[in-house]
Design a protein around this motif. Structure first.
Motif, PDB file in Angstrom:
ATOM      1  N   GLU A   1      53.350  20.766  44.131  1.00 45.51           N
ATOM      2  CA  GLU A   1      54.495  21.629  43.858  1.00 45.51           C
ATOM      3  C   GLU A   1      54.162  23.084  44.177  1.00 45.51           C
ATOM      4  O   GLU A   1      53.032  23.527  43.962  1.00 45.51           O
ATOM      5  N   ARG A   2      55.151  23.801  44.680  1.00 41.19           N
ATOM      6  CA  ARG A   2      55.040  25.257  44.789  1.00 41.19           C
ATOM      7  C   ARG A   2      56.257  25.872  44.114  1.00 41.19           C
ATOM      8  O   ARG A   2      57.386  25.498  44.413  1.00 41.19           O
ATOM      9  N   VAL A   3      55.998  26.807  43.210  1.00 38.74           N
ATOM     10  CA  VAL A   3      57.076  27.435  42.449  1.00 38.74           C
ATOM     11  C   VAL A   3      56.961  28.950  42.562  1.00 38.74           C
ATOM     12  O   VAL A   3      55.868  29.513  42.442  1.00 38.74           O
ATOM     13  N   VAL A   4      58.095  29.598  42.815  1.00 34.47           N
ATOM     14  CA  VAL A   4      58.190  31.058  42.766  1.00 34.47           C
ATOM     15  C   VAL A   4      59.162  31.395  41.642  1.00 34.47           C
ATOM     16  O   VAL A   4      60.274  30.856  41.595  1.00 34.47           O
ATOM     17  N   LEU A   5      58.751  32.270  40.727  1.00 36.97           N
ATOM     18  CA  LEU A   5      59.580  32.594  39.568  1.00 36.97           C
ATOM     19  C   LEU A   5      59.514  34.074  39.249  1.00 36.97           C
ATOM     20  O   LEU A   5      58.578  34.778  39.648  1.00 36.97           O
ATOM     21  N   LYS A   6      60.507  34.527  38.513  1.00 37.00           N
ATOM     22  CA  LYS A   6      60.540  35.923  38.092  1.00 37.00           C
ATOM     23  C   LYS A   6      60.116  36.010  36.632  1.00 37.00           C
ATOM     24  O   LYS A   6      60.771  35.433  35.760  1.00 37.00           O
ATOM     25  N   PRO A   7      59.026  36.716  36.349  1.00 34.78           N
ATOM     26  CA  PRO A   7      58.578  36.853  34.961  1.00 34.78           C
ATOM     27  C   PRO A   7      59.371  37.954  34.243  1.00 34.78           C
ATOM     28  O   PRO A   7      60.033  38.764  34.895  1.00 34.78           O
ATOM     29  N   PRO A   8      59.307  37.986  32.902  1.00 37.03           N
ATOM     30  CA  PRO A   8      58.564  37.049  32.048  1.00 37.03           C
ATOM     31  C   PRO A   8      59.292  35.721  31.922  1.00 37.03           C
ATOM     32  O   PRO A   8      60.523  35.681  31.898  1.00 37.03           O
ATOM     33  N   MET A   9      58.502  34.654  31.818  1.00 35.76           N
ATOM     34  CA  MET A   9      59.089  33.320  31.707  1.00 35.76           C
ATOM     35  C   MET A   9      58.065  32.382  31.068  1.00 35.76           C
ATOM     36  O   MET A   9      56.893  32.387  31.445  1.00 35.76           O
TER      37      MET A   9
ATOM     38  N   CYS B   1      45.637  15.570  29.995  1.00 37.45           N
ATOM     39  CA  CYS B   1      46.902  15.181  29.363  1.00 37.45           C
ATOM     40  C   CYS B   1      47.048  15.878  28.010  1.00 37.45           C
ATOM     41  O   CYS B   1      46.078  16.098  27.294  1.00 37.45           O
ATOM     42  N   GLY B   2      48.272  16.258  27.686  1.00 36.62           N
ATOM     43  CA  GLY B   2      48.546  16.987  26.454  1.00 36.62           C
ATOM     44  C   GLY B   2      49.785  17.844  26.620  1.00 36.62           C
ATOM     45  O   GLY B   2      50.492  17.749  27.623  1.00 36.62           O
ATOM     46  N   ASN B   3      50.024  18.711  25.656  1.00 37.59           N
ATOM     47  CA  ASN B   3      51.161  19.620  25.704  1.00 37.59           C
ATOM     48  C   ASN B   3      50.677  21.043  25.919  1.00 37.59           C
ATOM     49  O   ASN B   3      49.701  21.482  25.283  1.00 37.59           O
ATOM     50  N   TYR B   4      51.366  21.776  26.791  1.00 35.01           N
ATOM     51  CA  TYR B   4      50.951  23.125  27.152  1.00 35.01           C
ATOM     52  C   TYR B   4      52.164  24.053  27.216  1.00 35.01           C
ATOM     53  O   TYR B   4      53.307  23.609  27.343  1.00 35.01           O
ATOM     54  N   LEU B   5      51.880  25.343  27.145  1.00 38.56           N
ATOM     55  CA  LEU B   5      52.902  26.360  27.334  1.00 38.56           C
ATOM     56  C   LEU B   5      52.332  27.407  28.281  1.00 38.56           C
ATOM     57  O   LEU B   5      51.283  27.981  28.016  1.00 38.56           O
ATOM     58  N   ASN B   6      53.048  27.625  29.381  1.00 36.07           N
ATOM     59  CA  ASN B   6      52.596  28.569  30.394  1.00 36.07           C
ATOM     60  C   ASN B   6      53.458  29.821  30.302  1.00 36.07           C
ATOM     61  O   ASN B   6      54.644  29.791  30.629  1.00 36.07           O
ATOM     62  N   ASP B   7      52.859  30.920  29.863  1.00 36.79           N
ATOM     63  CA  ASP B   7      53.580  32.173  29.646  1.00 36.79           C
ATOM     64  C   ASP B   7      53.309  33.126  30.805  1.00 36.79           C
ATOM     65  O   ASP B   7      52.294  33.813  30.840  1.00 36.79           O
ATOM     66  N   TRP B   8      54.242  33.156  31.772  1.00 41.02           N
ATOM     67  CA  TRP B   8      54.096  34.043  32.928  1.00 41.02           C
ATOM     68  C   TRP B   8      54.465  35.462  32.526  1.00 41.02           C
ATOM     69  O   TRP B   8      55.536  35.707  31.989  1.00 41.02           O
ATOM     70  N   LEU B   9      53.557  36.412  32.797  1.00 38.56           N
ATOM     71  CA  LEU B   9      53.676  37.767  32.277  1.00 38.56           C
ATOM     72  C   LEU B   9      54.244  38.727  33.310  1.00 38.56           C
ATOM     73  O   LEU B   9      53.965  38.619  34.512  1.00 38.56           O
ATOM     74  N   GLU B  10      55.018  39.657  32.825  1.00 34.07           N
ATOM     75  CA  GLU B  10      55.572  40.705  33.680  1.00 34.07           C
ATOM     76  C   GLU B  10      54.517  41.785  33.877  1.00 34.07           C
ATOM     77  O   GLU B  10      53.931  42.288  32.919  1.00 34.07           O
TER      78      GLU B  10
ATOM     79  N   SER C   1      56.616  41.584  41.363  1.00 32.35           N
ATOM     80  CA  SER C   1      57.969  41.325  40.879  1.00 32.35           C
ATOM     81  C   SER C   1      58.184  39.836  40.646  1.00 32.35           C
ATOM     82  O   SER C   1      58.999  39.440  39.812  1.00 32.35           O
ATOM     83  N   PHE C   2      57.442  39.004  41.420  1.00 31.72           N
ATOM     84  CA  PHE C   2      57.566  37.556  41.293  1.00 31.72           C
ATOM     85  C   PHE C   2      56.174  36.939  41.167  1.00 31.72           C
ATOM     86  O   PHE C   2      55.190  37.498  41.641  1.00 31.72           O
ATOM     87  N   CYS C   3      56.126  35.797  40.525  1.00 38.34           N
ATOM     88  CA  CYS C   3      54.899  35.017  40.427  1.00 38.34           C
ATOM     89  C   CYS C   3      55.040  33.769  41.287  1.00 38.34           C
ATOM     90  O   CYS C   3      56.139  33.217  41.417  1.00 38.34           O
TER      91      CYS C   3
END
Length: 283
Positions: free
Chosen positions: A17-25, A66-75, A80-82
């Motif tokens: 996968e490749r993802v481009v996103l705008k933080p914070p997210m 395996c497990g549960n995670y939270l990915n906090d992308w920072l501004e 401008s984008f991650c």
């Protein structure tokens, strides 16, 4: 906000996968029978597991079992984008990939205690590999199943062959074995992280109502009251033992807003954080 999402599938499962996103997210990751390699092409993120967290910066990577995670992308001021590239590992896909007989490095490794998440050291080999994936994301017509099989084997061998400490081998040997931890371990590991109760429940793999019930049973106190008290107690110690600015202390103790921290501190100790520092230093 997700700006772009590209995916290559193999054996009917999304592998690359490749993802481009705008933080914070904040992006949750629920991986019950799956593991993941995550590479930050651009941007910064804090990756939370149930009992640990890792900072992920540009051109760094982590492997999550395996497990549960939270990915906090920072501004940040730099980007401008991650952009991130993820490679997913599934037990059934790996068995098909290696014709049912997994290599030795997927089997038990003695004298190594694997963690649930491990940072991958940046290297020229890793950068070259990521650049090769970028080429195929830009030219998807060149991609077929045989190529994806080769690229999946390549990243696994790269992780193993550049692992000097043996920690990655330990993680690979337990990719699909959940890490065990107690409820108290999860709570104590995240007291000073700026995570909501919903996010803590996600990391624990339960509903919010179940999380609250278990918390009240273990701590005999509501989670909101307990977390605030512990954060303020730590802040009070830092105020009199360090020269850090009040805003930095508030952030380091898990408060997202200085005004909210100051009001809470006033309610708890009867004076502002600044006045508390002055009075304690004069004693």
């Amino acid at each position: 906000m997700v700006k772009e999402h590209l995916q290559f599938t193999l054996f009917e499962k999304g592998i690359f996968e490749r993802v481009v996103l705008k933080p914070p997210m904040k992006a949750p990751g629920i991986m019950h029978n799956e593991a993941c390699f995550l590479y930050a092409v651009e941007g910064e993120s804090k990756v939370f597991s149930a009992v640990s967290d890792i900072m992920l910066r540009t051109e760094e990577a982590v492997v999550m079992k395996c497990g549960n995670y939270l990915n906090d992308w920072l501004e940040t001021t730099e980007q401008s984008f991650c952009q991130a590239i993820a490679i997913h590992f599934y037990p059934d896909v790996l068995k098909k990939l290696y014709d049912k007989e997994l290599p030795e490095f997927f089997k038990s490794v003695k004298d190594i205690q694997p963690t649930c998440i491990e940072k991958v050291k940046s290297s020229r080999l890793l950068k070259n590999y990521i650049n090769s994936l970028q080429f195929y994301f830009e030219n998807p017509d060149l991609v077929n199943d045989e190529l994806l099989k080769l690229k999946l084997k390549e990243i696994i061998l790269l992780l193993v062959n550049t692992d000097k400490s043996g920690s990655m081998k330990g993680l690979l040997a337990s990719l699909f074995t959940p890490t065990e931890y107690s409820f108290k371990e999860l709570v104590e590991a995240n007291i000073y992280n700026n995570l909501s109760l919903d996010e803590l429940a996600l990391l624990h793999g339960v509903s919010l109502s179940s999380f609250k019930r278990e918390f009240n049973k273990v701590y005999k106190e509501s989670p909101g009251r307990y977390f605030k008290r512990r954060k303020l107690e730590r802040a009070a110690k830092l105020i009199i033992s360090t020269n850090e600015r009040i805003g930095e202390i508030a952030f380091n103790c898990g408060f997202s807003e200085v005004a909210h921290f100051s009001n809470s501190f006033q309610d708890q100790f009867g004076c502002s954080p600044t006045a508390y520092r002055v009075s304690q230093n004069n004693n």
